[in-house]
Design a protein around this motif. Structure first.
Motif, PDB file in Angstrom:
ATOM      1  N   SER A 197       0.799  -1.229   0.000  1.00 57.71           N
ATOM      2  CA  SER A 197       0.000   0.000   0.000  1.00 57.71           C
ATOM      3  C   SER A 197       0.829   1.274   0.000  1.00 57.71           C
ATOM      4  CB  SER A 197      -0.922   0.009   1.221  1.00 57.71           C
ATOM      5  OG  SER A 197      -0.158   0.041   2.423  1.00 57.71           O
ATOM      6  N   ARG A 220      -6.295   1.450  -2.777  1.00 50.94           N
ATOM      7  CA  ARG A 220      -6.515   0.789  -1.489  1.00 50.94           C
ATOM      8  C   ARG A 220      -7.890   0.143  -1.429  1.00 50.94           C
ATOM      9  NH1 ARG A 220      -2.910   2.690   2.700  1.00 50.94           N
ATOM     10  NH2 ARG A 220      -1.416   4.174   1.827  1.00 50.94           N
ATOM     11  N   SER A 254      -2.823   5.196  -3.967  1.00 55.93           N
ATOM     12  CA  SER A 254      -3.977   6.065  -3.782  1.00 55.93           C
ATOM     13  C   SER A 254      -5.076   5.388  -2.980  1.00 55.93           C
ATOM     14  CB  SER A 254      -4.542   6.472  -5.146  1.00 55.93           C
ATOM     15  OG  SER A 254      -5.115   5.340  -5.791  1.00 55.93           O
ATOM     16  N   GLU A 255      -6.042   6.189  -2.539  1.00 56.36           N
ATOM     17  CA  GLU A 255      -7.191   5.636  -1.828  1.00 56.36           C
ATOM     18  C   GLU A 255      -8.007   4.726  -2.739  1.00 56.36           C
ATOM     19  OE1 GLU A 255      -7.909   5.694   1.388  1.00 56.36           O
ATOM     20  OE2 GLU A 255      -5.977   6.723   1.619  1.00 56.36           O
TER      21      GLU A 255
END
Length: 235
Positions: free
Chosen positions: A28, A36, A32-33
């Motif tokens: 991770s 994720r 980026s979110e």
């Protein structure tokens, strides 16, 4: 149990990872979110260094322009390194020089479980990688040159999409778009799909067209077709 390190789970990567019959991990750090969220089902190794230490197999699925950098980030890995990106055979050889147990890969089709999507594999360890997908929605196929299969396929499928978009712009510039749509209705009918594809994925197809152009040049064929296609997707 075999541990597969997945770098990096975008739309295609996350879908492929879900089909693997093994423990799949990812890293991770710096992601980026959105990435994720796509990788939520996979245990997180944290960093690429930690993933390299834990994995038996690394599967690289990323935009083609990043493929070489990802391979460099995995320096020192002694397991099977699978590059399943849209890269030229020459680029595959460059990556093979960095990874002692290299498997050349190429994915043709939409993210699984879409029907008919195939993972082409080449190299001494190709069959070992193929076994991870037996019975899954992703069909493994061992061939002589996986990256060349991907290049030849995308040269037509994405190359002609770029040409279609460019032709439409020429028709618009000359004020004859309506007549062109009537004269070439079978092409005009393909425009909505071509426009949607460019809007969603055109940014990553720039590098793919450049890889295809390099493949053409190495085969003694004109590379201008796909250099121009890269410009269409870049615009």
């Amino acid at each position: 149990m075999t541990v597969v390190g997945l770098l990096h789970p975008g739309e295609m990567g996350a879908a492929v990872g879900a089909e693997i019959d093994a423990r799949v991990i990812w890293a991770s750090e710096g992601r980026s979110e959105a990435t994720r969220a796509r990788a939520a089902a996979f245990p997180d190794a944290g960093s690429i260094e930690a993933l390299v230490d834990e994995a038996d197999i690394i599967l690289s699925i990323c935009p083609p322009h990043a493929a070489l950098d990802v391979a460099r980030q995995c320096a020192g890995f002694t397991g099977i390194y699978v590059d399943a990106n849209a890269i030229s055979p020459q680029r595959a050889q460059e990556i093979a020089s960095l990874q002692p147990r290299f498997v050349d890969g190429g994915i043709v089709g939409s993210p699984p479980p879409a029907e008919g999507t195939t993972l082409y594999l080449s190299g001494a360890d190709a069959q070992t990688v193929a076994m991870l997908f037996v019975g899954s929605a992703l069909r493994p196929r061992v061939v002589a040159n996986a990256s060349a299969v991907k290049m030849a396929y995308a040269a037509w499928s994405k190359g002609t999409t770029a040409m279609l978009l460019a032709i439409r712009e020429v028709a618009r510039a000359n004020g004859i778009e309506d007549e062109w749509r009537l004269a070439a209705s079978e092409l005009a009918d393909r425009l909505p799909r071509a426009e949607a594809a460019k809007a969603k994925k055109g940014w990553r197809w720039v590098g793919e067209m450049e890889e295809i152009a390099d493949t053409f040049a190495a085969a003694g064929q004109p590379d201008g077709f796909h250099r121009a296609a890269a410009e269409v997707y870049r615009s």
